[in-house]
Design a protein around this motif. Structure first.
Motif, PDB file in Angstrom:
ATOM      1  N   SER A 128       0.641  -1.494  -0.037  1.00 49.36           N
ATOM      2  CA  SER A 128      -0.058  -0.405   0.622  1.00 49.36           C
ATOM      3  C   SER A 128       1.000   1.333   0.017  1.00 49.36           C
ATOM      4  O   SER A 128       0.691   2.027  -0.667  1.00 49.36           O
ATOM      5  CB  SER A 128      -0.983  -0.085   0.818  1.00 49.36           C
ATOM      6  N   LEU A 129       1.749   0.915   0.741  1.00 45.44           N
ATOM      7  CA  LEU A 129       2.541   2.516   0.962  1.00 45.44           C
ATOM      8  C   LEU A 129       3.422   2.157  -0.264  1.00 45.44           C
ATOM      9  O   LEU A 129       3.391   3.518  -1.230  1.00 45.44           O
ATOM     10  CB  LEU A 129       3.724   2.327   2.290  1.00 45.44           C
ATOM     11  N   ALA A 130       3.931   1.189  -1.400  1.00 42.50           N
ATOM     12  CA  ALA A 130       4.332   1.964  -2.618  1.00 42.50           C
ATOM     13  C   ALA A 130       3.599   1.735  -3.520  1.00 42.50           C
ATOM     14  O   ALA A 130       3.752   3.331  -4.393  1.00 42.50           O
ATOM     15  CB  ALA A 130       5.280   0.189  -3.091  1.00 42.50           C
ATOM     16  N   ALA A 131       2.239   1.589  -3.128  1.00 44.09           N
ATOM     17  CA  ALA A 131       1.232   2.282  -4.606  1.00 44.09           C
ATOM     18  C   ALA A 131       0.961   4.248  -3.733  1.00 44.09           C
ATOM     19  O   ALA A 131       1.041   4.785  -4.808  1.00 44.09           O
ATOM     20  CB  ALA A 131      -0.110   1.512  -3.964  1.00 44.09           C
ATOM     21  N   GLY A 132       1.505   4.311  -2.945  1.00 43.14           N
ATOM     22  CA  GLY A 132       0.806   5.315  -2.211  1.00 43.14           C
ATOM     23  C   GLY A 132       1.798   6.503  -3.344  1.00 43.14           C
ATOM     24  O   GLY A 132       1.523   7.753  -2.809  1.00 43.14           O
ATOM     25  N   VAL A 133       3.218   6.632  -2.404  1.00 43.11           N
ATOM     26  CA  VAL A 133       4.478   6.809  -3.267  1.00 43.11           C
ATOM     27  C   VAL A 133       4.410   6.947  -4.535  1.00 43.11           C
ATOM     28  O   VAL A 133       4.603   8.461  -5.254  1.00 43.11           O
ATOM     29  CB  VAL A 133       5.709   6.041  -2.788  1.00 43.11           C
ATOM     30  N   GLY A 134       4.137   5.645  -5.460  1.00 46.43           N
ATOM     31  CA  GLY A 134       3.967   6.069  -6.804  1.00 46.43           C
ATOM     32  C   GLY A 134       2.617   6.757  -7.475  1.00 46.43           C
ATOM     33  O   GLY A 134       3.053   7.869  -7.916  1.00 46.43           O
ATOM     34  N   VAL A 149       0.326   6.755   6.235  1.00 49.18           N
ATOM     35  CA  VAL A 149       0.836   7.324   5.546  1.00 49.18           C
ATOM     36  C   VAL A 149       0.802   6.468   3.736  1.00 49.18           C
ATOM     37  O   VAL A 149       0.455   7.823   2.823  1.00 49.18           O
ATOM     38  CB  VAL A 149       2.833   6.726   4.937  1.00 49.18           C
ATOM     39  N   ALA A 150       0.390   5.540   3.407  1.00 46.45           N
ATOM     40  CA  ALA A 150      -0.152   5.387   2.141  1.00 46.45           C
ATOM     41  C   ALA A 150      -1.561   5.864   1.844  1.00 46.45           C
ATOM     42  O   ALA A 150      -1.790   6.903   0.986  1.00 46.45           O
ATOM     43  CB  ALA A 150      -0.291   3.911   2.245  1.00 46.45           C
ATOM     44  N   ALA A 151      -2.503   5.767   3.123  1.00 42.73           N
ATOM     45  CA  ALA A 151      -3.208   6.518   2.413  1.00 42.73           C
ATOM     46  C   ALA A 151      -3.572   8.153   2.078  1.00 42.73           C
ATOM     47  O   ALA A 151      -3.531   8.321   1.525  1.00 42.73           O
ATOM     48  CB  ALA A 151      -5.114   6.550   3.267  1.00 42.73           C
ATOM     49  N   ALA A 152      -2.677   8.773   2.834  1.00 40.00           N
ATOM     50  CA  ALA A 152      -2.561  10.129   3.393  1.00 40.00           C
ATOM     51  C   ALA A 152      -1.531  10.478   1.848  1.00 40.00           C
ATOM     52  O   ALA A 152      -2.466  11.661   1.369  1.00 40.00           O
ATOM     53  CB  ALA A 152      -1.741  10.710   3.741  1.00 40.00           C
ATOM     54  N   CYS A 153      -1.082  10.196   1.277  1.00 43.93           N
ATOM     55  CA  CYS A 153      -0.190   9.899  -0.367  1.00 43.93           C
ATOM     56  C   CYS A 153      -1.311  10.156  -1.436  1.00 43.93           C
ATOM     57  O   CYS A 153      -1.752  10.501  -2.146  1.00 43.93           O
ATOM     58  CB  CYS A 153       0.697   8.619  -0.579  1.00 43.93           C
ATOM     59  N   ALA A 154      -1.969   8.825  -1.489  1.00 48.14           N
ATOM     60  CA  ALA A 154      -4.004   8.346  -2.119  1.00 48.14           C
ATOM     61  C   ALA A 154      -3.835   9.432  -2.146  1.00 48.14           C
ATOM     62  O   ALA A 154      -4.776  10.390  -3.374  1.00 48.14           O
ATOM     63  CB  ALA A 154      -3.820   6.902  -2.063  1.00 48.14           C
ATOM     64  N   LEU A 155      -4.875  10.247  -0.927  1.00 45.63           N
ATOM     65  CA  LEU A 155      -5.848  11.035  -0.600  1.00 45.63           C
ATOM     66  C   LEU A 155      -5.218  12.220  -1.335  1.00 45.63           C
ATOM     67  O   LEU A 155      -5.883  13.145  -2.363  1.00 45.63           O
ATOM     68  CB  LEU A 155      -6.269  11.587   1.115  1.00 45.63           C
ATOM     69  N   TYR A 156      -3.669  12.799  -1.322  1.00 49.51           N
ATOM     70  CA  TYR A 156      -3.009  14.075  -1.808  1.00 49.51           C
ATOM     71  C   TYR A 156      -3.179  13.904  -3.562  1.00 49.51           C
ATOM     72  O   TYR A 156      -3.342  14.394  -3.587  1.00 49.51           O
ATOM     73  CB  TYR A 156      -1.433  13.991  -0.913  1.00 49.51           C
ATOM     74  N   ARG A 157      -2.512  12.578  -3.937  1.00 50.29           N
ATOM     75  CA  ARG A 157      -3.006  12.354  -5.407  1.00 50.29           C
ATOM     76  C   ARG A 157      -4.958  12.848  -5.886  1.00 50.29           C
ATOM     77  O   ARG A 157      -4.776  13.202  -6.673  1.00 50.29           O
ATOM     78  CB  ARG A 157      -2.585  11.431  -6.245  1.00 50.29           C
ATOM     79  N   ALA A 158      -5.779  11.692  -4.369  1.00 53.00           N
ATOM     80  CA  ALA A 158      -7.324  12.564  -4.818  1.00 53.00           C
ATOM     81  C   ALA A 158      -7.499  13.674  -5.241  1.00 53.00           C
ATOM     82  O   ALA A 158      -8.443  14.014  -5.707  1.00 53.00           O
ATOM     83  CB  ALA A 158      -8.004  11.491  -4.227  1.00 53.00           C
ATOM     84  N   ARG A 182       0.910   5.836 -13.668  1.00 53.43           N
ATOM     85  CA  ARG A 182       0.034   5.860 -11.790  1.00 53.43           C
ATOM     86  C   ARG A 182      -0.387   4.106 -10.982  1.00 53.43           C
ATOM     87  O   ARG A 182      -0.737   3.745 -10.899  1.00 53.43           O
ATOM     88  CB  ARG A 182      -0.670   6.559 -11.611  1.00 53.43           C
ATOM     89  N   MET A 183      -1.061   3.868 -12.810  1.00 58.39           N
ATOM     90  CA  MET A 183      -1.959   3.484 -12.831  1.00 58.39           C
ATOM     91  C   MET A 183      -1.057   2.050 -12.597  1.00 58.39           C
ATOM     92  O   MET A 183      -1.633   0.629 -12.014  1.00 58.39           O
ATOM     93  CB  MET A 183      -2.841   2.314 -14.633  1.00 58.39           C
ATOM     94  N   HIS A 184       0.095   1.665 -13.294  1.00 60.24           N
ATOM     95  CA  HIS A 184       0.987   0.789 -12.536  1.00 60.24           C
ATOM     96  C   HIS A 184       1.077   0.032 -11.037  1.00 60.24           C
ATOM     97  O   HIS A 184       0.700  -0.233 -10.621  1.00 60.24           O
ATOM     98  CB  HIS A 184       2.460   1.001 -13.532  1.00 60.24           C
ATOM     99  N   ALA A 185       1.024   1.539 -10.046  1.00 64.18           N
ATOM    100  CA  ALA A 185       1.620   1.300  -9.162  1.00 64.18           C
ATOM    101  C   ALA A 185       0.434   0.985  -8.329  1.00 64.18           C
ATOM    102  O   ALA A 185       0.291   0.480  -6.936  1.00 64.18           O
ATOM    103  CB  ALA A 185       2.136   3.086  -8.177  1.00 64.18           C
ATOM    104  N   ALA A 186      -0.647   1.372  -8.890  1.00 71.55           N
ATOM    105  CA  ALA A 186      -1.954   1.610  -8.374  1.00 71.55           C
ATOM    106  C   ALA A 186      -2.667  -0.115  -8.016  1.00 71.55           C
ATOM    107  O   ALA A 186      -3.255  -0.459  -6.913  1.00 71.55           O
ATOM    108  CB  ALA A 186      -3.157   2.456  -9.166  1.00 71.55           C
ATOM    109  N   THR A 187      -2.085  -1.097  -8.755  1.00 76.54           N
ATOM    110  CA  THR A 187      -2.707  -2.025  -8.853  1.00 76.54           C
ATOM    111  C   THR A 187      -1.649  -2.983  -7.886  1.00 76.54           C
ATOM    112  O   THR A 187      -2.162  -4.315  -7.431  1.00 76.54           O
ATOM    113  CB  THR A 187      -2.068  -2.982 -10.204  1.00 76.54           C
ATOM    114  N   LYS A 188      -0.971  -2.581  -6.982  1.00 76.49           N
ATOM    115  CA  LYS A 188      -0.158  -3.604  -6.524  1.00 76.49           C
ATOM    116  C   LYS A 188      -0.878  -3.832  -4.953  1.00 76.49           C
ATOM    117  O   LYS A 188      -0.886  -5.317  -4.570  1.00 76.49           O
ATOM    118  CB  LYS A 188       1.675  -3.147  -5.365  1.00 76.49           C
TER     119      LYS A 188
END
Lengths: 136, 85
Positions: free
Chosen positions: A25-31, B14-23, A41-47
């Motif tokens: 999940s962290l890898a997806a968030g950072v990606g 942290v992951a959710a924060a990153c994803a929400l930032y992108r959203a 970004r789609m590539h990262a989001a599938t992890k």
């Protein structure tokens, strides 16, 4: 003593599975934050959607160790495995059509040839139709 | 196990924060729907973690339902974007 030992080993296994799933999940968030365009970004989001979910479901299975739970977890994972490629395909197609991507980052674009060929075909057809007397 | 739960929770936060930032940032609606898909996956992960820690299976149905909802949501938005002229 043996039972206690195997219990702690299983606990470690569950912990490792949970943490590696969370790292997906962290890898997806950072990606999502760092990658430059929709397709990467789609590539990262599938992890976390496929591998991350698998790791969490395995953690559940190891933690509870009940056969009744396995079919439910399998249904959950197989369903995710079936639906996430479809939704990724739809999102990618919509992104390609509306040009929400950076063409300069693409190494190869096989769809471009097909689209160009179809456009040329359409032009030819129109010219042929234009040469004939217009029926309407 | 409690330490593991805290570590996993921190990573997921942290992951959710990153994803929400992108959203929130966008730039296109497809980026947003992708980021929200990831947020849904993270919520599912958090519920799985909670089930492991508390030892009950109350949230198991949600894991199945979440994949259905995420699928329908992203397909709907993708169709909406493609059809709009």
């Amino acid at each position: 003593m043996i039972v206690e030992n195997s219990q702690s080993v299983l606990d470690v296994v569950v912990a490792v599975l949970l943490i590696s799933g969370a790292l997906m999940s962290l890898a997806a968030g950072v990606g999502l934050v760092r990658f430059p365009d929709l397709l990467s970004r789609m590539h990262a989001a599938t992890k976390p959607q496929v591998l991350g979910l698998l790791l969490f479901l395995l953690a559940l299975a190891v933690e509870f160790r009940s056969w009744a739970l396995i079919p439910v977890l399998l249904v959950c994972w197989i369903f995710q495995l079936l639906t996430s490629p479809v939704s990724a395909h739809m999102v990618g197609r919509a992104g390609y059509r509306t040009r929400h991507m950076r063409r300069d980052l693409l190494t190869i674009d096989e769809l471009d040839d097909v689209v160009e060929k179809a456009a040329r075909q359409r032009k030819d057809d129109r010219r042929k139709k234009g040469a004939q007397p217009d029926p309407g | 196990m409690t330490v593991v739960a805290y570590v996993v929770g921190a990573i997921l936060a942290v992951a959710a924060a990153c994803a929400l930032y992108r959203a929130a940032r966008g730039p296109s609606i497809l980026d947003r729907v992708l980021a929200l898909d990831v947020v849904l996956a993270i919520i599912g992960a958090a519920l799985a973690t909670r089930m492991v820690v508390t030892g009950n299976l109350d949230n198991l149905v949600f894991l199945v339902v979440a994949s259905v909802v995420g699928f329908i949501g992203s397909v709907t938005v993708a169709r909406f974007v493609t059809d709009r002229k």
